[in-house]
Design an enzyme around this catalytic site. Structure first.
Site, PDB file in Angstrom:
ATOM      1  N   HIS A 104      40.045  50.469  47.238  1.00  0.00           N
ATOM      2  CA  HIS A 104      39.607  49.287  46.476  1.00  0.00           C
ATOM      3  C   HIS A 104      38.825  49.746  45.236  1.00  0.00           C
ATOM      4  O   HIS A 104      39.044  49.243  44.133  1.00  0.00           O
ATOM      5  CB  HIS A 104      38.733  48.394  47.378  1.00  0.00           C
ATOM      6  CG  HIS A 104      37.974  47.325  46.638  1.00  0.00           C
ATOM      7  ND1 HIS A 104      38.401  46.018  46.559  1.00  0.00           N
ATOM      8  CD2 HIS A 104      36.818  47.388  45.919  1.00  0.00           C
ATOM      9  CE1 HIS A 104      37.533  45.327  45.831  1.00  0.00           C
ATOM     10  NE2 HIS A 104      36.560  46.131  45.431  1.00  0.00           N
ATOM     11  N   GLU A 105      37.917  50.718  45.441  1.00  0.00           N
ATOM     12  CA  GLU A 105      37.105  51.203  44.314  1.00  0.00           C
ATOM     13  C   GLU A 105      37.979  51.898  43.276  1.00  0.00           C
ATOM     14  O   GLU A 105      37.778  51.736  42.078  1.00  0.00           O
ATOM     15  CB  GLU A 105      35.999  52.144  44.815  1.00  0.00           C
ATOM     16  CG  GLU A 105      34.954  51.457  45.690  1.00  0.00           C
ATOM     17  CD  GLU A 105      34.297  50.256  45.031  1.00  0.00           C
ATOM     18  OE1 GLU A 105      34.049  50.302  43.819  1.00  0.00           O
ATOM     19  OE2 GLU A 105      34.045  49.254  45.731  1.00  0.00           O
TER      20      GLU A 105
ATOM     21  N   HIS B 123      39.639  49.418  41.029  1.00  0.00           N
ATOM     22  CA  HIS B 123      38.848  48.975  39.865  1.00  0.00           C
ATOM     23  C   HIS B 123      39.036  49.944  38.692  1.00  0.00           C
ATOM     24  O   HIS B 123      39.077  49.523  37.535  1.00  0.00           O
ATOM     25  CB  HIS B 123      37.353  48.952  40.216  1.00  0.00           C
ATOM     26  CG  HIS B 123      36.918  47.736  40.995  1.00  0.00           C
ATOM     27  ND1 HIS B 123      37.139  46.451  40.568  1.00  0.00           N
ATOM     28  CD2 HIS B 123      36.259  47.619  42.183  1.00  0.00           C
ATOM     29  CE1 HIS B 123      36.621  45.592  41.452  1.00  0.00           C
ATOM     30  NE2 HIS B 123      36.095  46.285  42.444  1.00  0.00           N
TER      31      HIS B 123
ATOM     32  N   GLU C  49      37.961  41.351  41.631  1.00  0.00           N
ATOM     33  CA  GLU C  49      37.734  41.887  42.987  1.00  0.00           C
ATOM     34  C   GLU C  49      39.016  41.790  43.812  1.00  0.00           C
ATOM     35  O   GLU C  49      39.384  42.715  44.533  1.00  0.00           O
ATOM     36  CB  GLU C  49      36.609  41.107  43.691  1.00  0.00           C
ATOM     37  CG  GLU C  49      35.218  41.458  43.225  1.00  0.00           C
ATOM     38  CD  GLU C  49      34.920  42.942  43.330  1.00  0.00           C
ATOM     39  OE1 GLU C  49      35.295  43.573  44.341  1.00  0.00           O
ATOM     40  OE2 GLU C  49      34.344  43.493  42.376  1.00  0.00           O
TER      41      GLU C  49
HETATM   42 ZN   LIG Z   1      35.008  45.663  44.122  1.00  0.00          ZN
END
Ligand SMILES: [Zn+2]
Length: 282
Positions: A140-141, A144, A172
């Site tokens: 997930h990071e 980004h 997100e």
């Molecule tokens: Zn996030």
């Protein structure tokens, strides 16, 4: 707009969303590398960085390596930041990263990734989550970073937060989307993303973690429903089945064929029902 300096229209890899970014990849990396270096010095002065030879550090590094390898394998690095009018999928910002993974002494279950390839994972995540769930949090990071969210125009300070909150929350969910695809490509079952949210919700509920005054993140329920869309899960499953055997447990999917997938499908229905109960209290 002129006061902003450079801004570009780019296309996010994996999701193909067009967005505006306010920094060049070089400026983005410089800014975040200097911020991260300062932060890392603070962590070191507080003796919060776990020994890189500690088994937990080794474990988290091995997991992160799989996700990083999957990112580069599924995202051919070609320079698309050529200044032409029609935006292409932006991937050149991932060139030349010097990836580093550190483990922090912290009970929280969290991870962060800064442009340049600096990943920090908290010990609470490693203690309470499985390899696949940790992989999702890291993916997930990285999502980004792939999507250049930290340079997206929304992150500029000129806008009042309540105004841009829905757009901010969408980034997100986009990181969740990219993270789930990377999870599959790294050889971890994509449903681990749903398990991650289930477990995180249960832990937060048990520890009475105070909520943000303004909820920056979308609700876990919304995030799970978003990920559960066929277009995301089917693509993640395809990447999972195509993942090289050494990337993880993907060989299980082909070896055991349909029955394995069916079992996981049933497990997921069960997870969704349980998750809904956890999140809604019903
Ligand atoms: Zn996030």
């Amino acid at each position: 707009m002129a006061a902003m300096g450079r801004y570009d229209r780019e296309v996010v890899p994996y999701t193909n969303r067009t967005h505006m970014v306010i920094r060049s990849p070089q400026a983005e990396r410089q800014l975040w590398e200097s911020r991260y270096t300062k932060q890392k010095k603070i962590w070191a002065s507080e003796s919060r960085i776990v020994d890189p030879l500690h088994p937990d550090s080794v474990r988290v590094r091995r997991i992160a390596e799989k996700v990083i390898r999957a990112t580069y394998r599924t995202l051919p690095i070609n320079s698309s930041h050529d200044g032409t009018k029609s935006p292409k999928r932006q991937t050149s910002h991932l060139e030349g990263f010097e990836w580093e993974v550190i483990l922090l002494n912290d009970h929280d279950h969290n991870a962060l990734c800064a442009p340049g390839g600096h990943i920090a994972v908290t010990a609470g995540l490693v203690e309470q989550f499985t390899d696949a769930e940790i992989a999702f949090c890291i993916a997930h990071e990285i999502g980004h970073i792939v999507a250049r969210h930290y340079s997206e125009i929304l992150y500029a300070k000129w806008f009042p937060l309540p105004l841009i909150l829905p757009f901010f929350q969408r980034t997100e969910m986009e990181a969740d989307h990219i993270g789930t695809l990377l999870l599959g490509a790294a050889g971890f079952h994509p449903y681990a993303s749903l398990l991650y949210f289930q477990k995180a919700a249960m832990i937060d509920r048990a520890s009475w973690t105070p909520q943000d005054r303004i909820p920056l993140h979308p609700s876990d329920k919304r995030r799970v429903e978003h990920l559960y869309q066929p277009k995301i899960m089917e693509e993640a499953m395809r990447l999972y089945k195509e993942a090289p055997p050494d990337e993880g447990i993907s060989s299980q999917a082909t070896r055991e064929g349909f029955s394995f997938r069916q079992t996981m499908g049933d497990a997921c229905k069960l997870i969704s029902t349980r998750l809904r109960r956890v999140l809604t209290g019903r």
